[in-house]
Design a protein around this motif. Structure first.
Motif, PDB file in Angstrom:
ATOM      1  N   LYS A  78       0.848  -1.192   0.000  1.00 34.59           N
ATOM      2  CA  LYS A  78       0.000   0.000   0.000  1.00 34.59           C
ATOM      3  C   LYS A  78       0.877   1.232   0.000  1.00 34.59           C
ATOM      4  O   LYS A  78       1.893   1.287   0.701  1.00 34.59           O
ATOM      5  N   GLY A  79       0.506   2.234  -0.803  1.00 36.21           N
ATOM      6  CA  GLY A  79       1.288   3.453  -0.815  1.00 36.21           C
ATOM      7  C   GLY A  79       0.716   4.499  -1.739  1.00 36.21           C
ATOM      8  O   GLY A  79      -0.192   4.229  -2.537  1.00 36.21           O
ATOM      9  N   PRO A  80       1.235   5.717  -1.665  1.00 32.26           N
ATOM     10  CA  PRO A  80       0.766   6.791  -2.544  1.00 32.26           C
ATOM     11  C   PRO A  80       1.220   6.565  -3.982  1.00 32.26           C
ATOM     12  O   PRO A  80       2.218   5.866  -4.216  1.00 32.26           O
ATOM     13  N   LEU A  81       0.518   7.149  -4.922  1.00 29.96           N
ATOM     14  CA  LEU A  81       0.893   6.994  -6.326  1.00 29.96           C
ATOM     15  C   LEU A  81       2.192   7.716  -6.652  1.00 29.96           C
ATOM     16  O   LEU A  81       2.766   7.502  -7.720  1.00 29.96           O
ATOM     17  N   SER A  82       2.670   8.545  -5.744  1.00 30.86           N
ATOM     18  CA  SER A  82       3.974   9.185  -5.935  1.00 30.86           C
ATOM     19  C   SER A  82       5.128   8.223  -5.660  1.00 30.86           C
ATOM     20  O   SER A  82       6.276   8.519  -5.993  1.00 30.86           O
ATOM     21  N   ASP A  83       4.824   7.062  -5.076  1.00 32.14           N
ATOM     22  CA  ASP A  83       5.829   6.034  -4.818  1.00 32.14           C
ATOM     23  C   ASP A  83       6.036   5.229  -6.096  1.00 32.14           C
ATOM     24  O   ASP A  83       5.119   4.547  -6.554  1.00 32.14           O
ATOM     25  N   PRO A  84       7.238   5.266  -6.688  1.00 33.27           N
ATOM     26  CA  PRO A  84       7.462   4.519  -7.937  1.00 33.27           C
ATOM     27  C   PRO A  84       7.169   3.033  -7.798  1.00 33.27           C
ATOM     28  O   PRO A  84       6.743   2.385  -8.760  1.00 33.27           O
ATOM     29  N   ILE A  86       4.780   1.667  -6.319  1.00 28.53           N
ATOM     30  CA  ILE A  86       3.341   1.487  -6.528  1.00 28.53           C
ATOM     31  C   ILE A  86       2.960   1.928  -7.937  1.00 28.53           C
ATOM     32  O   ILE A  86       2.256   1.221  -8.673  1.00 28.53           O
ATOM     33  N   ALA A  87       3.445   3.089  -8.345  1.00 26.66           N
ATOM     34  CA  ALA A  87       3.053   3.668  -9.638  1.00 26.66           C
ATOM     35  C   ALA A  87       3.396   2.771 -10.809  1.00 26.66           C
ATOM     36  O   ALA A  87       2.651   2.707 -11.794  1.00 26.66           O
ATOM     37  N   ASN A  88       4.515   2.038 -10.725  1.00 25.52           N
ATOM     38  CA  ASN A  88       4.922   1.194 -11.842  1.00 25.52           C
ATOM     39  C   ASN A  88       3.981   0.014 -12.061  1.00 25.52           C
ATOM     40  O   ASN A  88       3.994  -0.600 -13.130  1.00 25.52           O
ATOM     41  N   ASP A  89       3.176  -0.315 -11.060  1.00 26.45           N
ATOM     42  CA  ASP A  89       2.223  -1.426 -11.198  1.00 26.45           C
ATOM     43  C   ASP A  89       0.848  -0.955 -11.659  1.00 26.45           C
ATOM     44  O   ASP A  89      -0.002  -1.784 -11.981  1.00 26.45           O
ATOM     45  N   VAL A  90       0.623   0.348 -11.673  1.00 32.83           N
ATOM     46  CA  VAL A  90      -0.684   0.894 -12.026  1.00 32.83           C
ATOM     47  C   VAL A  90      -0.712   1.284 -13.498  1.00 32.83           C
ATOM     48  O   VAL A  90       0.146   2.038 -13.964  1.00 32.83           O
ATOM     49  N   GLU A  91      -1.687   0.775 -14.225  1.00 33.34           N
ATOM     50  CA  GLU A  91      -1.878   1.154 -15.623  1.00 33.34           C
ATOM     51  C   GLU A  91      -3.228   1.866 -15.720  1.00 33.34           C
ATOM     52  O   GLU A  91      -4.282   1.230 -15.736  1.00 33.34           O
ATOM     53  N   ASP A  92      -3.202   3.174 -15.737  1.00 34.62           N
ATOM     54  CA  ASP A  92      -4.420   3.992 -15.719  1.00 34.62           C
ATOM     55  C   ASP A  92      -4.436   4.908 -16.938  1.00 34.62           C
ATOM     56  O   ASP A  92      -3.866   6.002 -16.905  1.00 34.62           O
ATOM     57  N   PRO A  93      -5.072   4.485 -18.031  1.00 33.96           N
ATOM     58  CA  PRO A  93      -5.064   5.303 -19.247  1.00 33.96           C
ATOM     59  C   PRO A  93      -5.651   6.699 -19.050  1.00 33.96           C
ATOM     60  O   PRO A  93      -5.187   7.657 -19.688  1.00 33.96           O
ATOM     61  N   LEU A  94      -6.642   6.844 -18.189  1.00 33.39           N
ATOM     62  CA  LEU A  94      -7.240   8.164 -17.998  1.00 33.39           C
ATOM     63  C   LEU A  94      -6.302   9.099 -17.242  1.00 33.39           C
ATOM     64  O   LEU A  94      -6.203  10.287 -17.561  1.00 33.39           O
ATOM     65  N   ALA A  95      -5.591   8.574 -16.259  1.00 31.43           N
ATOM     66  CA  ALA A  95      -4.602   9.397 -15.568  1.00 31.43           C
ATOM     67  C   ALA A  95      -3.463   9.775 -16.502  1.00 31.43           C
ATOM     68  O   ALA A  95      -2.943  10.896 -16.459  1.00 31.43           O
ATOM     69  N   GLU A  96      -3.060   8.831 -17.369  1.00 31.99           N
ATOM     70  CA  GLU A  96      -2.011   9.132 -18.344  1.00 31.99           C
ATOM     71  C   GLU A  96      -2.474  10.195 -19.337  1.00 31.99           C
ATOM     72  O   GLU A  96      -1.677  11.027 -19.785  1.00 31.99           O
ATOM     73  N   LEU A  97      -3.754  10.177 -19.680  1.00 34.74           N
ATOM     74  CA  LEU A  97      -4.292  11.185 -20.582  1.00 34.74           C
ATOM     75  C   LEU A  97      -4.238  12.567 -19.937  1.00 34.74           C
ATOM     76  O   LEU A  97      -3.919  13.566 -20.592  1.00 34.74           O
ATOM     77  N   ALA A 134      16.914  12.969 -19.763  1.00 32.34           N
ATOM     78  CA  ALA A 134      15.536  12.496 -19.959  1.00 32.34           C
ATOM     79  C   ALA A 134      14.702  12.659 -18.701  1.00 32.34           C
ATOM     80  O   ALA A 134      13.477  12.825 -18.769  1.00 32.34           O
ATOM     81  N   ARG A 135      15.348  12.634 -17.548  1.00 35.10           N
ATOM     82  CA  ARG A 135      14.612  12.756 -16.289  1.00 35.10           C
ATOM     83  C   ARG A 135      13.810  14.053 -16.216  1.00 35.10           C
ATOM     84  O   ARG A 135      12.766  14.108 -15.560  1.00 35.10           O
ATOM     85  N   GLY A 136      14.294  15.089 -16.877  1.00 31.79           N
ATOM     86  CA  GLY A 136      13.630  16.386 -16.803  1.00 31.79           C
ATOM     87  C   GLY A 136      12.619  16.646 -17.908  1.00 31.79           C
ATOM     88  O   GLY A 136      12.076  17.756 -17.984  1.00 31.79           O
ATOM     89  N   ARG A 137      12.347  15.676 -18.772  1.00 29.95           N
ATOM     90  CA  ARG A 137      11.404  15.857 -19.871  1.00 29.95           C
ATOM     91  C   ARG A 137      10.056  15.255 -19.506  1.00 29.95           C
ATOM     92  O   ARG A 137       9.952  14.061 -19.200  1.00 29.95           O
ATOM     93  N   PRO A 138       8.977  16.053 -19.500  1.00 33.10           N
ATOM     94  CA  PRO A 138       7.652  15.531 -19.120  1.00 33.10           C
ATOM     95  C   PRO A 138       7.228  14.308 -19.924  1.00 33.10           C
ATOM     96  O   PRO A 138       6.655  13.370 -19.367  1.00 33.10           O
ATOM     97  N   ALA A 139       7.528  14.300 -21.226  1.00 30.38           N
ATOM     98  CA  ALA A 139       7.097  13.186 -22.069  1.00 30.38           C
ATOM     99  C   ALA A 139       7.819  11.892 -21.727  1.00 30.38           C
ATOM    100  O   ALA A 139       7.307  10.800 -21.988  1.00 30.38           O
ATOM    101  N   LEU A 140       9.000  11.988 -21.120  1.00 31.20           N
ATOM    102  CA  LEU A 140       9.824  10.813 -20.852  1.00 31.20           C
ATOM    103  C   LEU A 140       9.793  10.399 -19.382  1.00 31.20           C
ATOM    104  O   LEU A 140      10.451   9.432 -18.998  1.00 31.20           O
ATOM    105  N   LYS A 141       9.025  11.112 -18.586  1.00 32.14           N
ATOM    106  CA  LYS A 141       8.993  10.860 -17.146  1.00 32.14           C
ATOM    107  C   LYS A 141       8.622   9.417 -16.834  1.00 32.14           C
ATOM    108  O   LYS A 141       9.255   8.753 -16.012  1.00 32.14           O
ATOM    109  N   ARG A 142       7.581   8.909 -17.495  1.00 35.32           N
ATOM    110  CA  ARG A 142       7.136   7.552 -17.201  1.00 35.32           C
ATOM    111  C   ARG A 142       8.153   6.517 -17.684  1.00 35.32           C
ATOM    112  O   ARG A 142       8.420   5.534 -16.995  1.00 35.32           O
ATOM    113  N   ALA A 143       8.727   6.730 -18.866  1.00 32.72           N
ATOM    114  CA  ALA A 143       9.709   5.787 -19.392  1.00 32.72           C
ATOM    115  C   ALA A 143      10.892   5.648 -18.439  1.00 32.72           C
ATOM    116  O   ALA A 143      11.372   4.534 -18.178  1.00 32.72           O
TER     117      ALA A 143
END
Length: 228
Positions: A78-84, A86-97, A134-143
């Motif tokens: 259990k954890g916040p979505l700011s925790d990588p 946790i976030a790496n296991d979540v696939e949420d197309p609407l949040a990504e949009l 790449a760490r500082g590019r919004p488009a590449l943040k998830r990658a």
């Protein structure tokens, strides 16, 4: 998308780390996601299959902004979505949009005609970035976030390449929007490959995930009692 109570998505994904002369380390993932919009919540039920054929179930919930993850017969994480983790296991197309808004101006727009008015495709491509930049590019943040666990494993195994030596070989993200139905999300795909120098060659770290909209979801997402 928020005009409906919820949506169902089908996910397919794969990831691998490949070094010349050695068997690749790989895994695939399939899942069904129910995502409600009021209240915002997510239920994701899937299976991870390793390159050796081993299968493991995975269940993910997001309720009240908190993520809950259960791998196989293990305990809930259990954890916040700011925790990588946790976030790496979540696939949420609407949040990504929603996140896409930060870099949407860099997308190329094309139209695919056909029955019902066709699709409008938004696509973002990138290559050549060093991991440190790449760490500082919004488009590449998830990658970058998704690649970090594999890079951490490689470093534990003796790979010493610094962030400035690791290169993004390719990145592609596409959004297909249904023009006949208010430009609702039809599918989302992202794929990336990083090259990690090692012993005169490169280790290729790749991942690809696709989410396809399977229609309106009218149910509700309820967190299991044992997850609280």
């Amino acid at each position: 998308m928020k005009d409906e109570r919820g949506w169902t998505f089908v996910l397919r994904g794969s990831e691998s780390a490949v070094m010349r002369g050695q068997a690749p380390s790989s895994a695939t993932y399939t899942a069904t996601v129910h995502r409600t919009t009021g209240p915002e919540a997510l239920q994701q039920t899937g299976t991870v299959t390793t390159g050796k054929g081993e299968r493991k179930s995975e269940v993910v919930y997001v309720v009240g902004g908190t993520g809950y993850v259960k791998d196989g017969a293990g305990a809930w994480k259990k954890g916040p979505l700011s925790d990588p983790g946790i976030a790496n296991d979540v696939e949420d197309p609407l949040a990504e949009l929603d996140a896409f808004e930060a870099y949407a101006k860099s997308a190329k727009v094309s139209r695919r005609t056909g029955a019902g008015g066709g699709l409008v495709r938004l696509q973002v491509d990138a290559s050549g970035w060093q991991l440190s930049a790449a760490r500082g590019r919004p488009a590449l943040k998830r990658a970058v976030r998704e690649a970090e666990p594999t890079l951490a494993q490689l470093r534990k195994a003796g790979v010493t390449a610094a962030d400035g030596q690791i290169t993004l070989k390719s990145f592609t993200e596409t959004w297909d929007l249904d023009a006949a139905h208010g430009y609702r999300l039809a599918s989302h795909r992202y794929a990336f490959t990083f090259l990690v120098p090692f012993q005169g060659g490169d280790i290729t770290v790749s991942q690809e995930v696709r989410a396809d909209n399977r229609g309106v979801f009218t149910g509700r997402v309820a967190l299991p009692a044992d997850a609280t």
